[in-house]
Design a protein around this motif. Sequence first.
Motif, PDB file in Angstrom:
ATOM      1  N   TYR A 148      -9.769   3.801  -3.359  1.00  0.00           N
ATOM      2  CA  TYR A 148      -8.389   3.914  -3.833  1.00  0.00           C
ATOM      3  C   TYR A 148      -7.405   3.134  -2.961  1.00  0.00           C
ATOM      4  CZ  TYR A 148      -9.690   7.096  -7.533  1.00  0.00           C
ATOM      5  OH  TYR A 148     -10.238   7.631  -8.676  1.00  0.00           O
ATOM      6  N   ASP A 149      -7.627   3.063  -1.648  1.00  0.00           N
ATOM      7  CA  ASP A 149      -6.770   2.202  -0.828  1.00  0.00           C
ATOM      8  C   ASP A 149      -6.839   0.776  -1.343  1.00  0.00           C
ATOM      9  OD1 ASP A 149      -6.060   4.338   0.848  1.00  0.00           O
ATOM     10  OD2 ASP A 149      -7.016   3.503   2.638  1.00  0.00           O
ATOM     11  N   ALA A 150      -8.051   0.294  -1.625  1.00  0.00           N
ATOM     12  CA  ALA A 150      -8.221  -1.083  -2.101  1.00  0.00           C
ATOM     13  C   ALA A 150      -7.562  -1.299  -3.449  1.00  0.00           C
ATOM     14  CB  ALA A 150      -9.711  -1.435  -2.176  1.00  0.00           C
ATOM     15  N   THR A 151      -7.756  -0.374  -4.400  1.00  0.00           N
ATOM     16  CA  THR A 151      -7.199  -0.597  -5.741  1.00  0.00           C
ATOM     17  C   THR A 151      -5.681  -0.482  -5.730  1.00  0.00           C
ATOM     18  OG1 THR A 151      -7.599   1.713  -6.402  1.00  0.00           O
ATOM     19  CG2 THR A 151      -9.292   0.090  -6.974  1.00  0.00           C
ATOM     20  N   PHE A 152      -5.124   0.462  -4.983  1.00  0.00           N
ATOM     21  CA  PHE A 152      -3.658   0.570  -4.937  1.00  0.00           C
ATOM     22  C   PHE A 152      -3.043  -0.599  -4.178  1.00  0.00           C
ATOM     23  CE2 PHE A 152      -4.212   5.087  -6.190  1.00  0.00           C
ATOM     24  CZ  PHE A 152      -3.342   5.076  -7.264  1.00  0.00           C
ATOM     25  N   GLN A 153      -3.664  -1.046  -3.102  1.00  0.00           N
ATOM     26  CA  GLN A 153      -3.119  -2.193  -2.381  1.00  0.00           C
ATOM     27  C   GLN A 153      -3.181  -3.460  -3.228  1.00  0.00           C
ATOM     28  OE1 GLN A 153      -5.249  -2.127   1.363  1.00  0.00           O
ATOM     29  NE2 GLN A 153      -3.763  -0.715   2.259  1.00  0.00           N
ATOM     30  N   ALA A 154      -4.174  -3.577  -4.106  1.00  0.00           N
ATOM     31  CA  ALA A 154      -4.286  -4.747  -4.977  1.00  0.00           C
ATOM     32  C   ALA A 154      -3.124  -4.849  -5.952  1.00  0.00           C
ATOM     33  CB  ALA A 154      -5.607  -4.713  -5.748  1.00  0.00           C
ATOM     34  N   ILE A 155      -2.435  -3.742  -6.202  1.00  0.00           N
ATOM     35  CA  ILE A 155      -1.290  -3.756  -7.134  1.00  0.00           C
ATOM     36  C   ILE A 155       0.031  -3.463  -6.422  1.00  0.00           C
ATOM     37  CG2 ILE A 155      -2.715  -3.237  -9.148  1.00  0.00           C
ATOM     38  CD1 ILE A 155      -1.693  -0.323  -9.003  1.00  0.00           C
ATOM     39  N   GLY A 156       0.058  -3.640  -5.102  1.00  0.00           N
ATOM     40  CA  GLY A 156       1.294  -3.514  -4.349  1.00  0.00           C
ATOM     41  C   GLY A 156       1.554  -2.148  -3.746  1.00  0.00           C
ATOM     42  N   GLY A 157       0.600  -1.243  -3.828  1.00  0.00           N
ATOM     43  CA  GLY A 157       0.770   0.083  -3.253  1.00  0.00           C
ATOM     44  C   GLY A 157       0.357   0.120  -1.792  1.00  0.00           C
ATOM     45  N   LYS A 158       0.403   1.320  -1.231  1.00  0.00           N
ATOM     46  CA  LYS A 158       0.067   1.520   0.179  1.00  0.00           C
ATOM     47  C   LYS A 158      -1.179   2.387   0.300  1.00  0.00           C
ATOM     48  CE  LYS A 158       4.799   1.086   1.656  1.00  0.00           C
ATOM     49  NZ  LYS A 158       5.920   1.661   2.344  1.00  0.00           N
TER      50      LYS A 158
END
Length: 126
Positions: A19-29
């Motif tokens: 989830y860190d990877a998928t959220f960071q891929a869309i601009g999340g933290k």
Amino acid sequence: MYSHNMVGSNDIEASKKFYDATFQAIGGKPAIVDDKGRLIYMHKGGLFLVGAPIDGEPASIGNGCTIGFAMENPEQANAWHDAGIAAGGTSIEDPPGVREGGFGQLYLAYLRDPSGNKLCALHRVV
């Protein structure tokens, strides 16, 4: 009407990596980890949580359940999909792409997280 979503996990570290990877891929933290070990993601007004079930039983997937994440464009959906695969997720359904349906054209990409939860990146094609 939507306030948050929570999925169960039997391996919090694998879930955090995914989830860190998928959220960071869309601009999340990356996740905030609370005092109970739950992962908390906040992005664009949404709240998504991951944790071990509070009843002590193993986490299991919801048959027929899909959690959808809104994407700004197809490229963002692809980045989310690619990051998820690289972080231990599994690509499912058809490859990412446009589908025709009752809601018009949708760009969709599907993954299962390391615990088996079904996820979808969705961009409405205009």
